[in-house]
Design a protein around this motif. Structure first.
Motif, PDB file in Angstrom:
ATOM      1  N   ASN A 162       0.812  -1.235   0.000  1.00  0.00           N
ATOM      2  CA  ASN A 162       0.000   0.000   0.000  1.00  0.00           C
ATOM      3  C   ASN A 162       0.842   1.280   0.000  1.00  0.00           C
ATOM      4  O   ASN A 162       0.522   2.240  -0.686  1.00  0.00           O
ATOM      5  CB  ASN A 162      -0.919   0.050   1.226  1.00  0.00           C
ATOM      6  CG  ASN A 162      -1.965  -1.040   1.191  1.00  0.00           C
ATOM      7  OD1 ASN A 162      -1.940  -1.891   0.304  1.00  0.00           O
ATOM      8  ND2 ASN A 162      -2.868  -1.036   2.144  1.00  0.00           N
TER       9      ASN A 162
ATOM     10  N   LEU B 228       2.756   2.567  -3.524  1.00  0.00           N
ATOM     11  CA  LEU B 228       2.028   2.758  -4.772  1.00  0.00           C
ATOM     12  C   LEU B 228       1.944   4.232  -5.133  1.00  0.00           C
ATOM     13  O   LEU B 228       1.734   5.076  -4.277  1.00  0.00           O
ATOM     14  CB  LEU B 228       0.606   2.196  -4.649  1.00  0.00           C
ATOM     15  CG  LEU B 228       0.484   0.796  -4.041  1.00  0.00           C
ATOM     16  CD1 LEU B 228      -0.984   0.393  -3.946  1.00  0.00           C
ATOM     17  CD2 LEU B 228       1.269  -0.221  -4.859  1.00  0.00           C
TER      18      LEU B 228
ATOM     19  N   HIS C 149      -0.582   6.283  -7.048  1.00  0.00           N
ATOM     20  CA  HIS C 149      -1.927   6.110  -7.626  1.00  0.00           C
ATOM     21  C   HIS C 149      -2.104   6.983  -8.858  1.00  0.00           C
ATOM     22  O   HIS C 149      -1.688   8.138  -8.863  1.00  0.00           O
ATOM     23  CB  HIS C 149      -2.990   6.436  -6.577  1.00  0.00           C
ATOM     24  CG  HIS C 149      -3.013   5.438  -5.458  1.00  0.00           C
ATOM     25  ND1 HIS C 149      -3.676   4.244  -5.563  1.00  0.00           N
ATOM     26  CD2 HIS C 149      -2.410   5.440  -4.233  1.00  0.00           C
ATOM     27  CE1 HIS C 149      -3.498   3.553  -4.440  1.00  0.00           C
ATOM     28  NE2 HIS C 149      -2.737   4.245  -3.622  1.00  0.00           N
TER      29      HIS C 149
ATOM     30  N   GLU D 246      -4.681   7.627 -12.674  1.00  0.00           N
ATOM     31  CA  GLU D 246      -5.857   7.309 -13.480  1.00  0.00           C
ATOM     32  C   GLU D 246      -5.433   7.184 -14.923  1.00  0.00           C
ATOM     33  O   GLU D 246      -4.531   7.897 -15.369  1.00  0.00           O
ATOM     34  CB  GLU D 246      -6.920   8.399 -13.325  1.00  0.00           C
ATOM     35  CG  GLU D 246      -7.966   8.030 -12.296  1.00  0.00           C
ATOM     36  CD  GLU D 246      -9.210   8.907 -12.391  1.00  0.00           C
ATOM     37  OE1 GLU D 246     -10.148   8.595 -11.655  1.00  0.00           O
ATOM     38  OE2 GLU D 246      -9.241   9.871 -13.184  1.00  0.00           O
TER      39      GLU D 246
ATOM     40  N   LYS E 218      -8.878   3.151 -12.756  1.00  0.00           N
ATOM     41  CA  LYS E 218      -8.044   3.543 -11.617  1.00  0.00           C
ATOM     42  C   LYS E 218      -6.946   2.492 -11.423  1.00  0.00           C
ATOM     43  O   LYS E 218      -7.192   1.297 -11.597  1.00  0.00           O
ATOM     44  CB  LYS E 218      -8.885   3.619 -10.347  1.00  0.00           C
ATOM     45  CG  LYS E 218      -9.814   4.818 -10.303  1.00  0.00           C
ATOM     46  CD  LYS E 218     -10.234   5.093  -8.849  1.00  0.00           C
ATOM     47  CE  LYS E 218     -11.009   6.378  -8.730  1.00  0.00           C
ATOM     48  NZ  LYS E 218     -12.460   6.208  -8.931  1.00  0.00           N
TER      49      LYS E 218
ATOM     50  N   PHE F 154      -2.319   2.120 -10.390  1.00  0.00           N
ATOM     51  CA  PHE F 154      -1.132   2.693  -9.737  1.00  0.00           C
ATOM     52  C   PHE F 154       0.122   2.272 -10.490  1.00  0.00           C
ATOM     53  O   PHE F 154       0.113   1.345 -11.307  1.00  0.00           O
ATOM     54  CB  PHE F 154      -1.047   2.238  -8.285  1.00  0.00           C
ATOM     55  CG  PHE F 154      -1.036   0.740  -8.107  1.00  0.00           C
ATOM     56  CD1 PHE F 154       0.138   0.001  -8.246  1.00  0.00           C
ATOM     57  CD2 PHE F 154      -2.212   0.061  -7.810  1.00  0.00           C
ATOM     58  CE1 PHE F 154       0.135  -1.378  -8.079  1.00  0.00           C
ATOM     59  CE2 PHE F 154      -2.221  -1.321  -7.647  1.00  0.00           C
ATOM     60  CZ  PHE F 154      -1.044  -2.043  -7.781  1.00  0.00           C
TER      61      PHE F 154
END
Ligand code: ZN
Ligand code: ZN
Length: 366
Positions: A307, A310, A312, A314, A354, A356
């Protein structure tokens, strides 16, 4: 019963009287007195904190009742008086008192008065039996056991919520705090149901809970919301003078290291965690979006959570030709080729995705 005029009273020998069981009225009443213990004094214990009433051995929690304190006291003293009265025959009773709601908590008022009149007519040709007496209702304004427990910081159990190898998320903390508050509202003002102190911090929740039962119920509720495991630890708190040992229980809900939505590395692939329960984990591969169900322990023993690593992003699904697709990153409008199987199922040209960036590689999540 027939009257037997013309005969003698068996005790005093009176003649020409109405007789019942061969006795005149005066002798009959002497032989059959009303069986009542006249309560001259009655102590009313009332808790100045919660209003709990205690009269003789009756305890009443006014918070569980709809009536006013005045009505409750009236009810409980009347039944206390009548509890001392035994009669096979039907009787009438009249009460009169000077209990006033606004005087109940007034320390200047030491007592109220209750007048009781009991009437009984076992034989219609006799005049009625009557008892008429006054009971002084002594008001003792005190603090009940439960309230003094609360005031002295008494608690039997500790509720803890922790997570394995991580802090709790804001979402988790909010959910648990809400569910604890909701449960406590359901308990309302129930006796001895309170939380003395509750810390809600990223490291976990710690609460001092009045009773073991309440702590255990709260822990179960939180466990049901999660894939957490519940454990119980006993700690010797004190030993009483008589040698009894008093333990404090700690109910611990331990949340799994991984939770729904995590991105993890497992068996050299990158996965999104879809679901977790007591002993299973469901993962979706971000390489080809197939799902696998795996024993939770195996994943927990060897997976690594990603987590925090990453970036993130789009994306836009620009075009497709066979298995080759063109993707555009929305943050820098860069176009590049990728494989169709790396996209989530059911994505069409023109839709946004979405995902990453991890180690210079793009992953498409939803
Ligand atoms: Zn007589
Ligand atoms: Zn109380």
């Amino acid at each position: 019963m027939m009257s037997e005029r013309g005969r003698f009273c068996a005790i005093c020998g009176a003649m020409d009287e109405v007789l019942l069981e061969n006795l005149c009225e005066i002798c009959y009443k002497k032989e059959h007195p009303l069986e009542i213990e006249l309560l001259k004094k009655l102590s009313i214990q009332i808790c100045i904190d919660c209003g709990e009433l205690r009269v003789l051995s009756t305890r009443i929690d006014p918070r569980a009742q709809e009536e006013s304190l005045e009505e409750l006291i009236r009810e409980v003293v009347r039944s206390a008086v009548l509890s001392k009265f035994r009669s096979e025959d039907p009787y009438d009773v009249e009460f009169e008192d000077d209990i006033k709601n606004d005087k109940i908590m007034n320390y200047g008022v030491k007592e109220f008065k209750l007048r009781t009149k009991i009437t009984l007519q076992p034989y219609e040709e006799f005049s009625p039996f009557e008892k008429n007496f006054i009971t002084r209702l002594k008001m003792n304004r005190t603090i009940c056991n439960d309230c003094s427990h609360y005031k002295s910081g008494y608690f039997e159990a500790i509720l803890q919520v922790r997570a394995d190898k991580r802090k709790l998320t804001d979402d988790e903390l909010n959910r648990f705090e809400n569910s604890i508050n909701t449960m406590m509202k359901q308990y309302g003002d129930a006796k001895l149901s309170y939380i003395l102190n509750m810390e809600v911090e990223p490291d976990g929740i710690t609460a001092q809970v009045s009773t073991k039962l309440l702590a255990s119920n709260l822990a179960r509720e939180i466990q049901a919301l999660t894939a957490g495991k519940l454990s119980l630890a006993y700690e010797l708190k004190t030993t009483k003078r008589d040698g009894t040992e008093v333990y404090q229980n700690t109910y611990l809900v331990r949340l799994p290291e991984f939770s729904k939505g995590d991105v993890i590395e497992y068996e050299k692939d990158i996965w999104k965690l879809k679901a977790i329960n007591d002993d299973q984990i469901r993962l979706e591969s971000l390489t080809n979006h197939t799902e696998r169900q795996i024993v939770r322990k195996r994943v927990e023993n060897s997976a690594k959570k990603l987590n925090d690593f990453l970036f993130h992003r789009e994306y836009m699904f620009v075009s497709a030709e066979g298995q080759t697709v063109v993707i555009m990153a929305m943050d820098n409008y860069e176009n590049f080729d990728d494989n169709l199987e790396r996209l989530p199922k059911n994505k069409e040209v023109g839709s946004t995705i979405k995902g990453f960036l991890l180690d210079d590689k793009n992953y498409y999540v939803e």
